[in-house]
Design a protein around this motif. Structure first.
Motif, mmCIF file in Angstrom:
data_model
loop_
_atom_site.group_PDB
_atom_site.id
_atom_site.type_symbol
_atom_site.label_atom_id
_atom_site.label_comp_id
_atom_site.label_asym_id
_atom_site.label_seq_id
_atom_site.Cartn_x
_atom_site.Cartn_y
_atom_site.Cartn_z
ATOM 1 N N GLY A 101 0.823 -1.204 0.000
ATOM 2 C CA GLY A 101 0.000 0.000 0.000
ATOM 3 C C GLY A 101 0.854 1.250 0.000
ATOM 4 O O GLY A 101 2.020 1.233 0.406
ATOM 5 N N ASN A 102 0.242 2.352 -0.445
ATOM 6 C CA ASN A 102 0.945 3.634 -0.523
ATOM 7 C C ASN A 102 0.159 4.752 0.132
ATOM 8 O O ASN A 102 0.360 5.930 -0.179
ATOM 9 C CB ASN A 102 1.213 3.991 -1.996
ATOM 10 C CG ASN A 102 2.156 3.000 -2.659
ATOM 11 O OD1 ASN A 102 3.324 2.921 -2.317
ATOM 12 N ND2 ASN A 102 1.628 2.214 -3.599
ATOM 13 N N GLY A 103 -0.734 4.392 1.036
ATOM 14 C CA GLY A 103 -1.590 5.397 1.646
ATOM 15 C C GLY A 103 -0.891 6.219 2.703
ATOM 16 O O GLY A 103 0.169 5.848 3.217
ATOM 17 N N PRO A 104 -1.465 7.364 3.065
ATOM 18 C CA PRO A 104 -0.844 8.287 4.021
ATOM 19 C C PRO A 104 -0.931 7.840 5.472
ATOM 20 O O PRO A 104 -0.244 8.393 6.318
ATOM 21 C CB PRO A 104 -1.635 9.584 3.807
ATOM 22 C CG PRO A 104 -2.981 9.130 3.342
ATOM 23 C CD PRO A 104 -2.718 7.920 2.497
ATOM 24 N N GLN A 105 -1.767 6.845 5.776
ATOM 25 C CA GLN A 105 -1.861 6.351 7.146
ATOM 26 C C GLN A 105 -1.283 4.943 7.238
ATOM 27 O O GLN A 105 -1.631 4.064 6.455
ATOM 28 C CB GLN A 105 -3.320 6.341 7.615
ATOM 29 C CG GLN A 105 -3.898 7.729 7.823
ATOM 30 C CD GLN A 105 -5.275 7.683 8.454
ATOM 31 O OE1 GLN A 105 -5.945 6.652 8.418
ATOM 32 N NE2 GLN A 105 -5.700 8.787 9.031
ATOM 33 N N ASP A 106 -0.392 4.768 8.208
ATOM 34 C CA ASP A 106 0.216 3.456 8.418
ATOM 35 C C ASP A 106 -0.647 2.626 9.351
ATOM 36 O O ASP A 106 -1.183 3.133 10.345
ATOM 37 C CB ASP A 106 1.617 3.628 9.008
ATOM 38 C CG ASP A 106 2.573 4.262 8.022
ATOM 39 O OD1 ASP A 106 3.086 3.538 7.159
ATOM 40 O OD2 ASP A 106 2.800 5.491 8.095
ATOM 41 N N THR A 147 -0.932 2.373 4.300
ATOM 42 C CA THR A 147 0.270 1.567 4.104
ATOM 43 C C THR A 147 0.297 0.546 5.232
ATOM 44 O O THR A 147 0.310 0.916 6.415
ATOM 45 C CB THR A 147 1.542 2.421 4.136
ATOM 46 O OG1 THR A 147 1.527 3.336 3.045
ATOM 47 C CG2 THR A 147 2.784 1.547 4.044
ATOM 48 N N PHE A 148 0.271 -0.733 4.889
ATOM 49 C CA PHE A 148 0.160 -1.799 5.879
ATOM 50 C C PHE A 148 1.540 -2.315 6.270
ATOM 51 O O PHE A 148 2.384 -2.572 5.399
ATOM 52 C CB PHE A 148 -0.685 -2.945 5.323
ATOM 53 C CG PHE A 148 -2.099 -2.548 5.040
ATOM 54 C CD1 PHE A 148 -3.043 -2.530 6.049
ATOM 55 C CD2 PHE A 148 -2.490 -2.180 3.753
ATOM 56 C CE1 PHE A 148 -4.359 -2.153 5.793
ATOM 57 C CE2 PHE A 148 -3.791 -1.798 3.487
ATOM 58 C CZ PHE A 148 -4.727 -1.782 4.512
ATOM 59 N N HIS A 149 1.739 -2.484 7.558
ATOM 60 C CA HIS A 149 2.950 -3.097 8.103
ATOM 61 C C HIS A 149 2.505 -4.389 8.769
ATOM 62 O O HIS A 149 1.869 -4.371 9.834
ATOM 63 C CB HIS A 149 3.627 -2.162 9.101
ATOM 64 C CG HIS A 149 4.034 -0.858 8.495
ATOM 65 N ND1 HIS A 149 5.340 -0.563 8.149
ATOM 66 C CD2 HIS A 149 3.293 0.231 8.136
ATOM 67 C CE1 HIS A 149 5.391 0.652 7.619
ATOM 68 N NE2 HIS A 149 4.157 1.146 7.599
ATOM 69 N N ILE A 150 2.802 -5.504 8.112
ATOM 70 C CA ILE A 150 2.253 -6.800 8.496
ATOM 71 C C ILE A 150 3.354 -7.671 9.106
ATOM 72 O O ILE A 150 4.387 -7.920 8.472
ATOM 73 C CB ILE A 150 1.604 -7.485 7.284
ATOM 74 C CG1 ILE A 150 0.427 -6.627 6.787
ATOM 75 C CG2 ILE A 150 1.140 -8.898 7.628
ATOM 76 C CD1 ILE A 150 -0.235 -7.137 5.517
ATOM 77 N N ILE A 151 3.107 -8.121 10.331
ATOM 78 C CA ILE A 151 4.054 -8.970 11.063
ATOM 79 C C ILE A 151 3.362 -10.302 11.294
ATOM 80 O O ILE A 151 2.623 -10.471 12.267
ATOM 81 C CB ILE A 151 4.449 -8.322 12.404
ATOM 82 C CG1 ILE A 151 5.061 -6.945 12.161
ATOM 83 C CG2 ILE A 151 5.412 -9.223 13.182
ATOM 84 C CD1 ILE A 151 5.154 -6.090 13.407
ATOM 85 N N PRO A 152 3.573 -11.282 10.418
ATOM 86 C CA PRO A 152 2.825 -12.538 10.540
ATOM 87 C C PRO A 152 3.334 -13.453 11.653
ATOM 88 O O PRO A 152 2.600 -14.337 12.103
ATOM 89 C CB PRO A 152 2.993 -13.192 9.175
ATOM 90 C CG PRO A 152 4.250 -12.623 8.637
ATOM 91 C CD PRO A 152 4.355 -11.239 9.169
#
Length: 392
Positions: A101-106, A147-152
């Motif tokens: 993602g490239n959005g303004p909110q993480d 913008t997604f920060h994914i920690i599986p």
């Protein structure tokens, strides 16, 4: 590699969540929500078979596959590549994150902080695949908004050992560190974000990464044991939780009550959307005797409190977070193979509906008082990690 670098990592903390209310939902779910078969919950009989549970190597392999096959910019990296000072697990394993993602909110999405709670990994890898490949208007909206920060797999060592905790290791010999009682020291990573904590490498590593990201909100995926709904004795397939109890001793005092409202709205939205599926039965997470949790030492609690450890969060960034508790875990007799697919689909559906609701502004329009409508035992008090049980 991660898209942030140096001072630019603190880029968007001034963005208000309320701004999402201005965005209209462009379309209903473009892809039909997964059909969940008649509930087939874990059987309490027999030996638990964990052969299908993802290993650390499985997760790393899948992450790299998704990075190479995605059409919408999945980026997989280790915390060493992200530049955190501590960046390995206690046993020296790399700690992985994927962004898309490239959005303004993480947005912070984490799973398997407890090693014997496996389906957070499966669920987040499924979501990552969808975000990286699905071209529907809904996923396009999510990628543009967030913008997604994914920690599986937050706790790879515990996952490999199929235990809740991580085990502290001597940094030179690699042997387990022993406490004064002569036993190996096991650390619950979900209780290690405290002013006197950060004992485990994983805690320091992910905390520093959190200060680099400054997310707008987060979701934490857990498991619980087999549970019955209070008052009906029906099987519960998922419980919705907030680690600092709404209306309790702590949450109303954070951000003038903003998180007290928003976390309730988030849960109301999930409850409404998933209640459309007859095989899903949701209640509120409680710890027995009508007690809500109000713990300050949990990872997501520390995020909401804006914990500053070692001067890494001197600006006091904080963000709301809720958690999902899927029924069943890898304790013997508490996880059945036939339930695996349904429980993973349930998690994915819950996260997707919440994300779409946040992106569209629907969540922020929910009535927070309807949180009381989510099935629960009447509240008698608050179980804390700082003052025992506080009566309501």
């Amino acid at each position: 590699m991660p898209r942030f670098n140096g001072e630019s990592t603190r880029k968007r903390r001034g963005l208000a969540l309320a701004a999402t209310a201005a965005i209209a939902l462009t379309a209903p779910l473009a892809v039909a929500a997964p059909a969940i078969a008649k509930a087939n919950l874990p059987s309490p009989n027999g030996q638990t078979n964990i052969s299908s549970i993802l290993t650390y190597a499985d997760v790393v392999k899948e992450l790299k596959k998704l990075e190479s096959t995605s059409r919408h910019g999945v980026d997989v990296f280790t915390l060493e590549e992200a530049g955190t000072k501590v960046n390995k697990s206690e046993q020296g394993r790399d700690l992985y994150v994927a962004t898309v993602g490239n959005g303004p909110q993480d947005v912070w999405l984490q799973g398997r902080i407890h090693g014997n709670e496996p389906y957070g990994s499966d669920s987040l890898l499924t979501l990552l695949k969808d975000l990286g490949t699905n071209g529907s208007p809904d996923y396009k909206l999510l990628r543009e908004k967030f913008t997604f920060h994914i920690i599986p797999m937050y706790n790879p060592d515990g996952s490999e050992a199929n235990i809740r905790h991580t085990i502290l290791r001597d940094p030179v010999t690699g042997d387990p560190e022993l406490g004064t009682n002569g036993r190996e020291q096991r650390i619950d990573l979900n209780r290690d974000w405290t002013p006197t904590g950060f004992v485990a490498n994983e805690s320091l590593a992910f905390y520093e990464y959190w200060t680099m990201v400054d997310p707008a909100f987060g979701i934490d995926i857990h498991h619980q044991g087999l549970k019955k709904e209070w008052g009906t004795n029906d099987d519960v397939t998922m419980s919705l939780g907030i680690s600092l109890a709404p209306g309790g001793p702590t949450l109303p005092g954070i951000k003038n009550g903003a998180y007290d409202v928003l976390t309730r709205q988030m849960q109301v939205h999930i409850y409404d959307e998933l209640s459309k599926y007859g095989s899903i039965n949701i209640d509120r997470y409680q710890v027995g005797n009508g007690q809500e949790i109000d713990i300050k030492g949990g990872v997501v609690s520390a995020m909401m409190l804006g914990l500053d450890y070692g001067g890494m969060n001197s600006e006091g960034h904080s963000n709301p977070v809720i958690f999902l508790e899927t029924s069943g875990n890898t304790s013997n007799g508490s996880l059945g193979q036939k339930a695996r697919g349904a429980l993973i689909k349930q998690n994915v559906l819950a996260v997707k509906e919440l994300l779409l609701g946040m992106a569209s502004g629907e969540v922020q329009q929910e009535d927070p008082e309807r949180w009381e409508e989510i099935p629960h035992q009447p509240v008698t008090g608050y179980q804390t990690d700082y003052a025992g049980v506080i009566p309501k």
